[in-house]
Design an enzyme around this catalytic site. Structure first.
Site, PDB file in Angstrom:
ATOM      1  N   ASP A 184       0.834  -1.202   0.000  1.00 37.99           N
ATOM      2  CA  ASP A 184       0.000   0.000   0.000  1.00 37.99           C
ATOM      3  C   ASP A 184       0.870   1.254   0.000  1.00 37.99           C
ATOM      4  OD1 ASP A 184      -2.176  -1.636   0.054  1.00 37.99           O
ATOM      5  OD2 ASP A 184      -2.713  -1.243   2.148  1.00 37.99           O
ATOM      6  N   ALA A 185       1.981   1.206   0.702  1.00 33.98           N
ATOM      7  CA  ALA A 185       2.861   2.373   0.785  1.00 33.98           C
ATOM      8  C   ALA A 185       3.439   2.720  -0.590  1.00 33.98           C
ATOM      9  CB  ALA A 185       3.991   2.101   1.774  1.00 33.98           C
ATOM     10  N   TYR A 226       2.078   2.024  -3.525  1.00 33.45           N
ATOM     11  CA  TYR A 226       0.978   2.564  -4.331  1.00 33.45           C
ATOM     12  C   TYR A 226       0.727   4.024  -3.968  1.00 33.45           C
ATOM     13  CZ  TYR A 226      -3.598   3.149  -6.515  1.00 33.45           C
ATOM     14  OH  TYR A 226      -4.630   3.618  -7.288  1.00 33.45           O
ATOM     15  N   SER A 240     -35.174  -7.956 -17.865  1.00 37.33           N
ATOM     16  CA  SER A 240     -35.099  -8.668 -16.598  1.00 37.33           C
ATOM     17  C   SER A 240     -35.251 -10.159 -16.887  1.00 37.33           C
ATOM     18  CB  SER A 240     -36.201  -8.191 -15.653  1.00 37.33           C
ATOM     19  OG  SER A 240     -37.470  -8.374 -16.254  1.00 37.33           O
ATOM     20  N   LEU A 241     -35.006 -10.984 -15.883  1.00 41.79           N
ATOM     21  CA  LEU A 241     -35.064 -12.433 -16.074  1.00 41.79           C
ATOM     22  C   LEU A 241     -36.330 -13.019 -15.467  1.00 41.79           C
ATOM     23  CD1 LEU A 241     -31.413 -13.553 -15.254  1.00 41.79           C
ATOM     24  CD2 LEU A 241     -32.458 -13.289 -17.496  1.00 41.79           C
ATOM     25  N   GLU A 289     -24.297 -19.367 -13.092  1.00 42.65           N
ATOM     26  CA  GLU A 289     -23.497 -18.405 -12.335  1.00 42.65           C
ATOM     27  C   GLU A 289     -24.318 -17.848 -11.168  1.00 42.65           C
ATOM     28  OE1 GLU A 289     -22.656 -15.892 -15.640  1.00 42.65           O
ATOM     29  OE2 GLU A 289     -24.426 -14.645 -15.344  1.00 42.65           O
ATOM     30  N   LYS A 335     -26.380 -15.320  -8.860  1.00 41.41           N
ATOM     31  CA  LYS A 335     -27.236 -14.145  -9.052  1.00 41.41           C
ATOM     32  C   LYS A 335     -26.960 -13.203  -7.884  1.00 41.41           C
ATOM     33  CE  LYS A 335     -31.906 -12.473  -9.733  1.00 41.41           C
ATOM     34  NZ  LYS A 335     -31.713 -11.353  -8.796  1.00 41.41           N
ATOM     35  N   ASP A 341     -27.054  -9.839  -5.400  1.00 39.07           N
ATOM     36  CA  ASP A 341     -28.109  -9.048  -4.772  1.00 39.07           C
ATOM     37  C   ASP A 341     -27.587  -7.627  -4.551  1.00 39.07           C
ATOM     38  OD1 ASP A 341     -30.575  -8.637  -3.778  1.00 39.07           O
ATOM     39  OD2 ASP A 341     -30.315  -9.740  -1.913  1.00 39.07           O
ATOM     40  N   ARG A 390     -30.211   0.372 -14.551  1.00 38.72           N
ATOM     41  CA  ARG A 390     -31.043  -0.350 -15.522  1.00 38.72           C
ATOM     42  C   ARG A 390     -32.309   0.430 -15.856  1.00 38.72           C
ATOM     43  NH1 ARG A 390     -35.564  -3.308 -15.618  1.00 38.72           N
ATOM     44  NH2 ARG A 390     -35.746  -4.809 -17.315  1.00 38.72           N
ATOM     45  N   GLU A 405     -23.246  -5.965 -11.681  1.00 40.98           N
ATOM     46  CA  GLU A 405     -23.978  -5.677 -10.451  1.00 40.98           C
ATOM     47  C   GLU A 405     -23.065  -4.923  -9.495  1.00 40.98           C
ATOM     48  OE1 GLU A 405     -27.852  -6.794  -8.545  1.00 40.98           O
ATOM     49  OE2 GLU A 405     -27.022  -6.844 -10.580  1.00 40.98           O
ATOM     50  N   TYR A 440     -20.989  -9.309 -15.776  1.00 39.78           N
ATOM     51  CA  TYR A 440     -21.444 -10.620 -16.242  1.00 39.78           C
ATOM     52  C   TYR A 440     -22.041 -10.631 -17.647  1.00 39.78           C
ATOM     53  CZ  TYR A 440     -25.715  -8.517 -14.336  1.00 39.78           C
ATOM     54  OH  TYR A 440     -26.748  -7.661 -14.036  1.00 39.78           O
ATOM     55  N   LYS A 468     -28.189 -19.721 -18.203  1.00 37.95           N
ATOM     56  CA  LYS A 468     -28.272 -19.171 -19.554  1.00 37.95           C
ATOM     57  C   LYS A 468     -27.902 -20.236 -20.578  1.00 37.95           C
ATOM     58  CE  LYS A 468     -26.387 -14.761 -17.886  1.00 37.95           C
ATOM     59  NZ  LYS A 468     -25.235 -13.840 -17.980  1.00 37.95           N
ATOM     60  N   LYS A 516     -34.442 -18.639  -7.882  1.00 35.33           N
ATOM     61  CA  LYS A 516     -34.357 -17.921  -6.612  1.00 35.33           C
ATOM     62  C   LYS A 516     -34.416 -18.915  -5.457  1.00 35.33           C
ATOM     63  CE  LYS A 516     -34.104 -14.089  -6.814  1.00 35.33           C
ATOM     64  NZ  LYS A 516     -34.867 -12.862  -7.020  1.00 35.33           N
ATOM     65  N   CYS A 564     -64.593   2.551   1.126  1.00 35.19           N
ATOM     66  CA  CYS A 564     -63.254   2.817   0.602  1.00 35.19           C
ATOM     67  C   CYS A 564     -62.459   3.690   1.575  1.00 35.19           C
ATOM     68  CB  CYS A 564     -63.363   3.522  -0.751  1.00 35.19           C
ATOM     69  SG  CYS A 564     -61.767   4.026  -1.431  1.00 35.19           S
ATOM     70  N   CYS A 620     -62.059   7.321  -0.515  1.00 35.20           N
ATOM     71  CA  CYS A 620     -63.169   8.194  -0.926  1.00 35.20           C
ATOM     72  C   CYS A 620     -64.460   7.894  -0.187  1.00 35.20           C
ATOM     73  CB  CYS A 620     -63.384   8.110  -2.432  1.00 35.20           C
ATOM     74  SG  CYS A 620     -63.987   6.488  -2.968  1.00 35.20           S
ATOM     75  N   CYS A 643     -63.655  -0.826  -4.778  1.00 31.85           N
ATOM     76  CA  CYS A 643     -64.282   0.478  -4.686  1.00 31.85           C
ATOM     77  C   CYS A 643     -64.950   0.753  -6.030  1.00 31.85           C
ATOM     78  CB  CYS A 643     -63.246   1.559  -4.380  1.00 31.85           C
ATOM     79  SG  CYS A 643     -63.891   3.224  -4.560  1.00 31.85           S
ATOM     80  N   CYS A 692     -62.127   8.513  -6.991  1.00 32.59           N
ATOM     81  CA  CYS A 692     -61.224   7.798  -6.094  1.00 32.59           C
ATOM     82  C   CYS A 692     -59.798   8.006  -6.599  1.00 32.59           C
ATOM     83  CB  CYS A 692     -61.574   6.319  -6.026  1.00 32.59           C
ATOM     84  SG  CYS A 692     -60.675   5.436  -4.735  1.00 32.59           S
TER      85      CYS A 692
END
Length: 660
Positions: A28-29, A31, A76-77, A115, A117, A119, A138, A172, A220, A284, A308, A401, A404, A417, A423
């Site tokens: 780190d030093a 860098y 989307s999937l 692969e 997924k 979050d 997205r 992601e 990905y 896929k 999922k 309701c 209303c 309603c 409404c």
């Protein structure tokens, strides 16, 4: 300048080894020393290279997010939550594969790529001439929000790549669990959820605050590439690695459904050991030519699915129930819970589908309930647990309701309603849908404008927009002559509408634009559709019991019928569906590739479809024509090999005249 380039290249290499490969080659030093030297040079010369690591710290606070148009739609999937649903997906793929092999006289087999997924938050990166020029969310898949400054703070995302064409890449953005833990050690307001922390950081207008969260990203997918296309998923992953993107290490090829199930079981164990949130597995089709042939539904690619994981279950106390009104007038309950942590998420609300659901599950105020958080949706109450609570109270279904105060009516298990005139929850969402592009296409009728029309001009149902006057609009905030006239013109133009668009505009539950087109094709005229029976509707492909009953109930409900009659009385002209006249081009197969100066590809697809041609996504032996624009890829080469007629942009107009 040359010295600065060398320093930037060296620092970027060190960062790649550290952040992407997790294999640091300097301390780190070392860098920090070279980084400080670069800062000094930039200050002295006033020159900052576009790929300089000094540009990752976060710039000035942005005033707002700008809209970004994706080069290619981000789909989307489709979700699967059981192996049975996964097998259904596999069977559909097998069916499409057999069609492909039959048409092309080939013998391809199915291979899948599996692969993690992730979050987090989907990000879309655009590179041109090797330089990162844009980064966006997205959004709705067509448009996203420009988050360039925020994404530049993610050190594993390269600011420059070797590939020099125009390319759009998806991944992601995540907050590693270790980064979340470290951030919370000193944070005034600790973050509870790694997923929301990542999304909140990317969507923060102050990039400096984004930088403090030390986000990471897994890349990905290549959504758009201006030259030669990939043949397989492995080719694409190799391309990403060659260009120094951070790709997750778990990449498995599967040859059958059983191998996929094995990998899912394996990932379910591994996910508990990794430094990031993952909520499932993405499967896929490996072969890109098959992907093109499989194509897309209105919402999802047919060649991929997300499995999922089974949600975790927890218990807590139900404190109260609030009642909400949706666009169709349906009144639904939401449970307010004593806060409970589920997988790093604080849950305070849960779904109760309807009043019958409450009775069936024996749910009461102050009862202890079992809840399950499935995916990213609001948790669901599964039932009640044994409890010694003495102050439990029955949940009563409201008779009026909550917005209303109109009397509610019951239809099956749902309550509605009936006041479609005043409404507010129904009106706003109904008008937004009614005015949308695939419906009546009324430009200028935004949600904000609709609220103003309701509050100040008394537009309390859909048909009243056709009674609006210029003088009335001029009383609204920010309405000048041009804006008022444009809205009135757009409203007037909407009175002439195709049958399928009008059906979609009605907002019938479970009826999207594809189903609306199928209905128009079968019934030809609106009056015919209004008389349709459930048995007739069930004969239409992709229309099941739920959709058929939704359509039937809409056209046979007294309140809906009255509202529809009043709408039609405003001069709406619904054009009957017309079959395309037969010609020499009827049922000819056509493929489009490249970009065009005068036309959008979607517009060309519509023109061809309307004139009887069948638009294919991939070149095959059965293809009759290939329409070629700028930056055509491998489709052109294949068409030439197969001897398919090529329609170039300079003769496109004459071709369009022939087919019309």
């Amino acid at each position: 300048m040359d010295n600065m380039k060398e320093i930037v290249e060296k620092l970027n290499l060190w960062a790649y080894q550290y952040y992407t490969l997790d294999e640091p080659i300097v301390s780190d030093a070392e860098y920090d020393k070279l980084y400080d030297e670069l800062l000094k040079l930039e200050k002295e010369t006033g020159i900052i290279l576009p790929n300089s690591p000094t540009q990752r710290v976060g710039g000035e606070v942005l005033e707002k997010f700008e809209k970004h148009t994706h080069l290619k739609e981000l789909y989307s999937l489709q979700k699967a939550q059981s192996f049975g649903e996964l097998e259904d997906f596999h069977n559909r793929c097998v069916k499409l594969l057999n069609e492909y092999n039959s048409i092309n006289n080939t013998n391809k087999t199915l291979e899948y790529y599996v692969e993690f997924k992730f979050d987090g938050l989907t990000i879309n990166l655009t590179y041109d001439n090797g330089i990162l020029i844009s980064a966006s969310t997205r959004g709705n898949g067509v448009y996203g929000e420009e988050v360039f400054e925020q994404v530049k703070t993610i050190k594993s995302i390269p600011l420059e790549i070797e590939y020099k064409g125009l390319v759009e890449i998806q991944g992601e953005a995540i907050m590693p669990l270790s980064a979340l833990e470290k951030y919370n050690e000193t944070a005034e307001v600790p973050l509870k959820n790694a997923r929301n922390a990542a999304a909140g950081a990317i969507r923060n207008l102050d990039p400096r605050k984004t930088a403090k969260r030390n986000l990471d990203a897994f890349i990905y997918n290549v959504g758009f590439k201006s030259d030669e296309q990939f043949k397989t998923q492995e080719d694409m992953i190799a391309f990403l690695k060659e260009n120094k993107f951070k790709v997750n290490g778990y990449e498995k090829k599967c040859l059958n459904i059983n191998e996929i199930k094995d990998k899912i079981n394996e990932i379910e164990i591994l996910r508990k050991k990794v430094d990031y949130l993952t909520d499932g597995v993405v499967i896929k089709v490996n072969d890109f030519e098959l992907r093109e042939y499989f194509g897309y539904t209105n919402k999802f690619p047919r060649f991929a699915i997300a499995y999922k994981f089974e949600a975790e279950e927890y218990s807590t106390i139900l404190k109260e129930v609030v009642w909400n009104v949706g666009r169709t007038g349906k009144v639904t309950p939401t449970a307010i819970l004593e806060p409970v942590e589920i997988g790093d998420v604080t849950v305070q609300r849960a779904t109760l589908n309807n009043y019958d659901d409450i009775l069936r599950k024996k749910v009461k105020i102050n009862s202890r309930v079992l809840i399950r958080r499935s995916n990213d949706v609001i948790p669901e109450i599964l039932g009640t647990m044994d409890s010694d609570e003495k102050n439990e109270k029955e949940i009563e279904m409201p008779t009026h309701c909550p917005f209303c105060n109109s009397e509610l009516i019951r239809d099956g298990v749902h309550f509605f309603c009936t006041n479609t005139l005043a409404c507010t929850p129904q009106l706003t969402s109904a008008l937004v849908h009614f005015a949308s592009k695939n419906a009546m296409n009324i430009e200028g009728l935004s949600e904000k404008t609709i609220d103003a029309l309701f509050e100040k001009l008394g537009v309390d149902t859909v048909y009243k927009i056709y009674d609006l006057k210029f003088d009335e609009l001029m009383t609204l905030d920010k309405f000048k002559d041009k804006k008022a006239n444009n809205l009135l013109d757009s409203i007037a133009k909407s009175k002439k509408v195709n049958l399928e668009n009008f059906i979609y505009a009605l907002g019938i539950a479970n009826v999207g634009i594809k189903t609306a087109k199928d209905l128009a094709k079968k019934y030809k005229k609106l009056d015919n559709l209004r008389k349709a029976t459930v048995e007739e509707l069930l004969q239409i492909n992709d229309v099941g019991d739920i959709v058929a009953n939704s359509i039937f109930e809409f056209f046979n409900d007294e309140y809906s019928k009255d509202a529809l009659d009043k709408l039609l009385s405003k001069g709406i002209e619904v054009s009957p569906y017309e079959e395309v006249a037969q010609s020499e081009f009827t049922d000819k197969k056509i493929v489009i590739t490249g970009t065009f100066e005068k036309y959008k590809r979607k517009d060309l697809e519509d023109i061809f479809s309307q004139n009887g041609l069948v638009v294919q996504s991939a070149v095959a032996k059965s293809t009759d024509f290939l329409v070629v624009g700028e930056k055509a890829g491998s489709k052109l080469k294949k068409a030439q090999e197969l001897g398919i007629e090529i329609i170039t942009e300079d003769v496109l107009e004459s071709f369009l005249e022939k087919i019309r």
